[in-house]
Every structure is written in structure tokens, then in C-alpha cells.
Scaffold this motif. Structure first.
Motif, mmCIF file in Angstrom:
data_model
loop_
_atom_site.group_PDB
_atom_site.id
_atom_site.type_symbol
_atom_site.label_atom_id
_atom_site.label_comp_id
_atom_site.label_asym_id
_atom_site.label_seq_id
_atom_site.Cartn_x
_atom_site.Cartn_y
_atom_site.Cartn_z
ATOM 1 N N SER A 84 -15.304 12.841 0.805
ATOM 2 C CA SER A 84 -16.224 11.774 0.416
ATOM 3 C C SER A 84 -16.320 11.690 -1.105
ATOM 4 O O SER A 84 -15.363 11.949 -1.815
ATOM 5 N N THR A 85 -17.503 11.348 -1.605
ATOM 6 C CA THR A 85 -17.724 11.036 -3.019
ATOM 7 C C THR A 85 -17.937 12.296 -3.851
ATOM 8 O O THR A 85 -18.622 13.216 -3.410
ATOM 9 N N SER A 86 -17.383 12.317 -5.044
ATOM 10 C CA SER A 86 -17.661 13.421 -5.955
ATOM 11 C C SER A 86 -19.038 13.226 -6.583
ATOM 12 O O SER A 86 -19.622 12.141 -6.536
ATOM 13 N N GLY A 87 -19.561 14.285 -7.183
ATOM 14 C CA GLY A 87 -20.898 14.237 -7.758
ATOM 15 C C GLY A 87 -20.972 13.388 -9.017
ATOM 16 O O GLY A 87 -19.961 13.076 -9.650
ATOM 17 N N ALA A 88 -22.190 13.024 -9.396
ATOM 18 C CA ALA A 88 -22.440 12.194 -10.574
ATOM 19 C C ALA A 88 -22.836 13.055 -11.765
ATOM 20 O O ALA A 88 -23.385 14.142 -11.608
ATOM 21 N N VAL A 89 -22.568 12.556 -12.970
ATOM 22 C CA VAL A 89 -23.083 13.130 -14.205
ATOM 23 C C VAL A 89 -24.128 12.165 -14.740
ATOM 24 O O VAL A 89 -23.820 11.006 -15.018
ATOM 25 N N ILE A 90 -25.361 12.616 -14.889
ATOM 26 C CA ILE A 90 -26.457 11.765 -15.341
ATOM 27 C C ILE A 90 -27.005 12.361 -16.636
ATOM 28 O O ILE A 90 -27.517 13.480 -16.644
ATOM 29 N N ILE A 91 -26.870 11.630 -17.714
ATOM 30 C CA ILE A 91 -27.404 12.047 -19.012
ATOM 31 C C ILE A 91 -28.399 10.975 -19.438
ATOM 32 O O ILE A 91 -28.033 9.819 -19.636
ATOM 33 N N LYS A 92 -29.650 11.347 -19.572
ATOM 34 C CA LYS A 92 -30.655 10.357 -19.945
ATOM 35 C C LYS A 92 -31.816 11.030 -20.651
ATOM 36 O O LYS A 92 -32.036 12.237 -20.518
ATOM 37 N N THR A 93 -32.556 10.245 -21.415
ATOM 38 C CA THR A 93 -33.814 10.709 -21.981
ATOM 39 C C THR A 93 -34.941 10.209 -21.082
ATOM 40 O O THR A 93 -34.832 9.148 -20.463
ATOM 41 N N LEU A 94 -36.011 10.969 -21.019
ATOM 42 C CA LEU A 94 -37.134 10.563 -20.193
ATOM 43 C C LEU A 94 -37.963 9.484 -20.878
ATOM 44 O O LEU A 94 -37.823 9.220 -22.067
ATOM 45 N N ASN A 95 -38.835 8.864 -20.095
ATOM 46 C CA ASN A 95 -39.682 7.799 -20.610
ATOM 47 C C ASN A 95 -40.630 8.332 -21.676
ATOM 48 O O ASN A 95 -41.076 9.487 -21.625
ATOM 49 N N ALA A 96 -40.986 7.460 -22.629
ATOM 50 C CA ALA A 96 -41.921 7.837 -23.678
ATOM 51 C C ALA A 96 -43.347 7.673 -23.192
ATOM 52 O O ALA A 96 -43.621 6.976 -22.211
ATOM 53 N N GLY A 97 -44.263 8.325 -23.905
ATOM 54 C CA GLY A 97 -45.680 8.144 -23.627
ATOM 55 C C GLY A 97 -46.181 6.817 -24.171
ATOM 56 O O GLY A 97 -45.415 5.974 -24.666
ATOM 57 N N ALA A 98 -47.495 6.642 -24.122
ATOM 58 C CA ALA A 98 -48.089 5.355 -24.489
ATOM 59 C C ALA A 98 -47.943 5.039 -25.977
ATOM 60 O O ALA A 98 -47.989 3.873 -26.367
ATOM 61 N N SER A 99 -47.740 6.042 -26.824
ATOM 62 C CA SER A 99 -47.719 5.805 -28.265
ATOM 63 C C SER A 99 -46.422 6.275 -28.923
ATOM 64 O O SER A 99 -46.393 6.520 -30.128
ATOM 65 N N GLY A 100 -45.367 6.401 -28.169
ATOM 66 C CA GLY A 100 -44.104 6.870 -28.738
ATOM 67 C C GLY A 100 -42.941 6.020 -28.305
ATOM 68 O O GLY A 100 -43.092 4.994 -27.643
ATOM 69 N N VAL A 101 -41.738 6.427 -28.696
ATOM 70 C CA VAL A 101 -40.509 5.760 -28.292
ATOM 71 C C VAL A 101 -39.679 6.746 -27.482
ATOM 72 O O VAL A 101 -39.795 7.955 -27.653
ATOM 73 N N SER A 102 -38.851 6.233 -26.604
ATOM 74 C CA SER A 102 -38.010 7.126 -25.810
ATOM 75 C C SER A 102 -36.933 7.743 -26.698
ATOM 76 O O SER A 102 -36.578 7.199 -27.747
ATOM 77 N N GLY A 103 -36.408 8.877 -26.269
ATOM 78 C CA GLY A 103 -35.456 9.622 -27.082
ATOM 79 C C GLY A 103 -34.125 8.914 -27.252
ATOM 80 O O GLY A 103 -33.727 8.074 -26.443
ATOM 81 N N THR A 104 -33.430 9.286 -28.310
ATOM 82 C CA THR A 104 -32.133 8.704 -28.639
ATOM 83 C C THR A 104 -31.011 9.475 -27.949
ATOM 84 O O THR A 104 -31.074 10.694 -27.812
ATOM 85 N N LEU A 105 -29.972 8.767 -27.528
ATOM 86 C CA LEU A 105 -28.729 9.386 -27.075
ATOM 87 C C LEU A 105 -27.693 9.187 -28.167
ATOM 88 O O LEU A 105 -27.436 8.059 -28.588
ATOM 89 N N SER A 106 -27.098 10.262 -28.639
ATOM 90 C CA SER A 106 -26.142 10.185 -29.735
ATOM 91 C C SER A 106 -24.858 10.898 -29.340
ATOM 92 O O SER A 106 -24.878 12.082 -28.976
ATOM 93 N N PHE A 107 -23.736 10.179 -29.379
ATOM 94 C CA PHE A 107 -22.417 10.747 -29.092
ATOM 95 C C PHE A 107 -21.572 10.579 -30.351
ATOM 96 O O PHE A 107 -21.198 9.462 -30.719
ATOM 97 N N THR A 108 -21.275 11.666 -31.017
ATOM 98 C CA THR A 108 -20.617 11.604 -32.318
ATOM 99 C C THR A 108 -19.545 12.677 -32.392
ATOM 100 O O THR A 108 -19.783 13.830 -32.025
#
Length: 186
Positions: A84-108
Motif C-alpha cells: 500500500s502507501t508509504s508514510g508521509a513527511v509532515i514539516i510544519k509550524t504550529l498555529n500562533a497565539g492571539a498576539s503573535g505570528v506563526s513560525g517561519t519555515l526556512s530551507f537554505t
């Protein structure tokens, strides 16, 4: 657990050094299962109510060899699904709180002083009896500000021509090649 004015103890797993060979490996894995699921492997940081959250730092080995001194690789591979299907790779930042911004994803990739710097390659696999996987680049919606931008910029050169931006559709060996659609929304 620590007292009211201290920190909890540190756990350190380290193999010994070697003077004329390879230093020891550290293996951490769960066992196989015959009539069930293989065990999960969890790596997580405890929560805190002061300062930033704890970090997870994964760094491959440095090589100082004069010949073929390539640094160690970091490989992240999902599980194979034989029928069947191979597994997934999930890379994400979690949601921000009421007074912040969500985290950055940087691939360099790193810089280079005696050759070309490393590539960043995004590609889906080929399919024998189905459609090749899509690559989707999209920006999230905004309720109060302008929508986010998508920037594609080729490389600058001080001595030669700048880098090119190439957009090519897929070939249709026995049928029509793909289309290029550029449009503004309604």
C-alpha cells in the motif's frame, strides 16, 4: 524532578572517541511486530511558562579530512508500505497565539568559497499506473491585510550572467504537452 529553585537533571548519551578508527554508533529503535503495529518513537520537549520553548537540534558530523572530507548527511525517510502507501513527511509550524505570528519555515543551502553552493531540489516520484504527483505552492488567506506574495528570483552574479528562470510544461509522449496558465483572479 527538581526543587523550586533548580533544574531537572540532564540525560547524556555519548559514544567514546576513537584515535585510529570510527567512533561508536548510537542505535535507538523499536522492535518489529508480527500481528500488530511497530512501536512509535517520540522525541518531544516539555512545556515551559517562561522564555522560549526548548529546541531540538539535529546536526550531522563534521569532517576535516583533506581528501573526500564530506560532512555527514541528515536523512529522514518514511516507512515503506509494501502492499500500500508509504508514510508521509509532515514539516510544519504550529498555529500562533492571539498576539503573535506563526513560525517561519526556512530551507537554505550553505555558502561555498571554492565551488558552487548546494542545490535545493523539490521533485515528486514517477508513477507507473497513475498520475505523477503534483507540486503545489500557495499562500494562505488574509482577512485584514493584503494577500501574501510569491517570489521567484534567480541568482545574481558579479562577473557573469545572472541565473535564468525556466518554466517548462510536461511532455506528452503520445498526447498533448502541458499548458502554461498565467492569470489574475476575479
Amino acid at each position: 524532578n527538581a526543587g523550586t529553585s533548580g533544574v531537572s537533571g540532564m540525560l547524556s548519551f555519548t559514544s567514546g572517541t576513537a584515535s585510529s578508527g570510527t567512533s561508536g554508533h548510537i542505535n535507538m529503535f523499536t522492535g518489529s511486530a508480527t500481528n500488530g503495529k511497530g512501536g512509535d518513537f517520540f522525541l518531544s520537549i516539555g512545556s515551559g511558562d517562561k522564555y522560549t520553548g526548548g529546541h531540538i537540534v539535529l546536526t550531522a558530523g563534521l569532517s576535516t579530512a583533506a581528501s573526500h572530507g564530506t560532512g555527514g548527511a541528515v536523512s529522514l525517510t518514511t516507512g515503506e508500505g509494501e502492499p500500500s502507501t508509504s508514510g508521509a513527511v509532515i514539516i510544519k509550524t504550529l498555529n500562533a497565539g492571539a498576539s503573535g505570528v506563526s513560525g517561519t519555515l526556512s530551507f537554505t543551502s550553505g555558502t561555498a568559497s571554492g565551488g558552487g553552493s548546494g542545490k535545493i531540489r523539490l521533485a515528486t516520484g514517477s508513477a507507473t499506473n497513475g498520475e505523477g504527483g503534483d507540486i503545489i505552492v500557495s499562500v494562505g488567506k488574509s482577512k485584514t491585510d493584503a494577500g501574501g506574495d510569491v517570489w521567484v528570483t534567480a541568482g545574481h552574479s558579479d562577473s557573469q550572467s545572472g541565473g535564468a528562470v525556466s518554466l517548462t510544461t510536461g511532455e506528452g509522449t503520445t498526447d498533448t504537452s502541458g499548458a502554461v496558465v498565467i492569470k489574475t483572479m476575479n
